[in-house]
Design a protein around this motif. Structure first.
Motif, short mmCIF file in Angstrom:
data_model
loop_
_atom_site.label_atom_id
_atom_site.label_comp_id
_atom_site.label_asym_id
_atom_site.label_seq_id
_atom_site.Cartn_x
_atom_site.Cartn_y
_atom_site.Cartn_z
N LYS A 81 0.83 -1.24 0.02
CA LYS A 81 -0.14 -0.07 -0.02
C LYS A 81 0.72 1.27 0.03
N ASP A 82 1.95 1.08 0.53
CA ASP A 82 2.86 2.26 0.78
C ASP A 82 3.37 2.57 -0.87
N GLN B 74 1.64 2.28 -3.25
CA GLN B 74 0.60 3.02 -3.89
C GLN B 74 0.43 4.66 -3.23
N ASP B 75 0.75 4.89 -2.15
CA ASP B 75 0.80 6.28 -1.51
C ASP B 75 1.81 6.96 -2.14
N GLN C 135 0.80 8.04 -5.51
CA GLN C 135 -0.46 9.06 -5.63
C GLN C 135 0.28 10.36 -4.73
N PHE C 136 1.28 10.47 -3.87
CA PHE C 136 1.44 11.67 -3.06
C PHE C 136 2.90 12.44 -3.50
N SER D 56 0.38 -2.38 -9.13
CA SER D 56 0.11 -0.91 -8.87
C SER D 56 0.88 -0.20 -9.86
#
Ligand code: PMP
Length: 421
Positions: free
Chosen positions: A182-183, A185-186, A189-190, A224
């Motif tokens: 998930k990181d 993915q973060d 995105q960020f 991802s």
């Protein structure tokens, strides 16, 4: 040894990296053994790191090198030669899917630099994601992907972001690969435009201290990355060529197929050689300009590489890595039950790590103890490596011809050294 030490001090890089209070002068190697200037024999349980897959001076590899040197040694540009073409064909036969085009280099750093550049060209994006604690090389681009202050200089390393390391022992999510994923993915995105060039990682971090990525991590991250238009690069510099035992490539342990695979070290059994393997479609980007590497895949190195593949197959070295590695890991795990200082035993095949901690609860790195133990173990005739961010992990990566008896000797010596401490 003193004379070499003084000469190194005077004439070589002041940035010296060596093991032991009294460094060894190794003058000869034979399969899993190394010999110092006095003729003393050492069992080499760390040669794999420094490229030896088949064993030191394996006769078939040496013959291939000598024969080709007697025939021709030259650059790989301008003229044709059988050695490089045959080796490329043989190498791609070991890779899955559409991974069919090889670019040869002289080192792992060069291979990763090229892979990252190709990903940027192919995708038109710049951002690359790598893992904290990774080691990918020491040129500007790869130093950016490397993520440990131990190996980074303060030079421009643009466009690389470092995601949480899916480290089952020290990581915050334990063995939950999907949570770490998930990181990534973060980060997409960020920290990026939402489009990335690539994700690069080892399947088991070598320099980082034999850290096996948490299960299911790579498959989730690869999805991802693909969604963000990026390519997935597998750095197989340490994990390739049968070392992990159950599979020929490290990434296969996570059930993924990368877009680009980089390799070095074990590929040449000690000869400077590296490679990038990718798909014809991705390889096409390099036709936009001229691209060459003067010595990448030169006839002598290619002959060595071809011999290495033959020997791994003929001597069933991958199977041996699996059998001996599993046995060795079992014995090391039993040692953990006996000695408080062993916090973790991990890895696959003949790529194993033993992490030393002075407090199991706090996982306090036993940095001083490991230095003492390494010297003691050397004193009993066994060479092992060390690594990890805190320098408190024994790294056991012997030549793949390591036997069950060697494994027993290594564990007995380690057991004795720890008991005496
Ligand atoms: N990738 C990994 C995983 C490595 O361990 C290393 C070297 N330790 C490299 C890349 C760089 O290889 P080289 O030293 O041949 O440039």
């Amino acid at each position: 040894v003193d004379e070499i030490f003084n000469k190194r001090k005077q004439f070589l890089s002041p940035s010296m990296l060596y093991f032991y209070n009294k460094p060894l002068n190794i003058v000869h190697g034979k399969m899993q053994y190394l010999f110092d200037e006095s003729g003393r024999r050492y069992l080499d349980a760390f040669g794999g790191i420094a490229t030896v897959s088949c064993g030191h001076c394996h006769p078939e590899v040496v013959d291939a090198i000598v024969n080709q040197t007697n025939k021709l040694q030259h650059s790989t540009i301008l003229y044709f030669n059988h050695a490089i073409a045959d080796f490329a064909e043989s190498l791609t036969s070991k890779l899955p899917g559409d991974l069919k085009v090889v670019f040869f280099t002289n080192s792992g750093t060069e291979a990763n630099e090229l892979a990252m550049m190709m990903a940027r060209l192919y995708t038109g994006s710049h951002d690359i994601i790598s893992l904290r604690n990774a080691y990918h090389g020491n040129a500007a681009g790869t130093m950016g992907a490397t993520a440990q202050c131990n190996w980074k200089f303060n030079i421009v390393q643009s466009g690389v972001h470092h995601a949480l390391n899916p480290d089952p022992y020290r990581g915050i999510f334990g063995s939950d690969g999907k949570m770490y994923a998930k990181d990534v993915q973060d980060v997409i995105q960020f920290s990026t435009s939402g489009q990335v060039a690539a994700f690069i990682s080892e399947a088991i971090q070598g320099v980082g201290g034999i850290i096996e990525l948490a299960p299911s991590y790579l498959s989730t991250v690869y999805s991802s990355i693909k969604e963000a238009g990026g390519l997935c690069i597998a750095d197989e510099v340490q994990t390739g060529f049968g070392r992990t035992g159950s599979h020929f490539w490290g990434f296969e342990n996570q059930g993924v197929v990368p877009d680009i695979v980089t390799m070095a070290k074990g590929i040449g059994n000690g000869i400077p050689l590296g490679a990038v393997v990718t798909t014809p479609k991705i390889a096409e980007v390099l036709t936009r300009r001229n691209y060459f590497n003067t010595f990448g895949g030169n006839p002598v190195c290619s002959a060595a590489g071809l011999a290495v593949l033959r020997v791994i197959e003929k001597e069933k070295l991958q199977e041996n890595a699996h059998a001996v590695g599993s046995y060795l890991k079992e014995r090391l795990t039993a040692l953990k039950d006996k000695h408080e200082i062993i916090g973790d035993v991990r890895g696959r095949g003949l790529m194993l790590g033993v992490e030393l901690v002075s407090d199991r609860q706090q996982k306090t790195p036993a940095k001083v103890e490991i230095l003492h133990l390494m010297d003691q173990i050397k004193g009993m005739g066994v060479l092992i490596g060390k690594g990890g961010f805190y320098g408190n992990v024994f790294r056991i990566t012997p030549p793949l011809c390591f036997s069950r008896e060697d494994a027993d000797f290594l564990v007995d010596v380690m057991d004795y050294a720890i008991s005496k401490m």
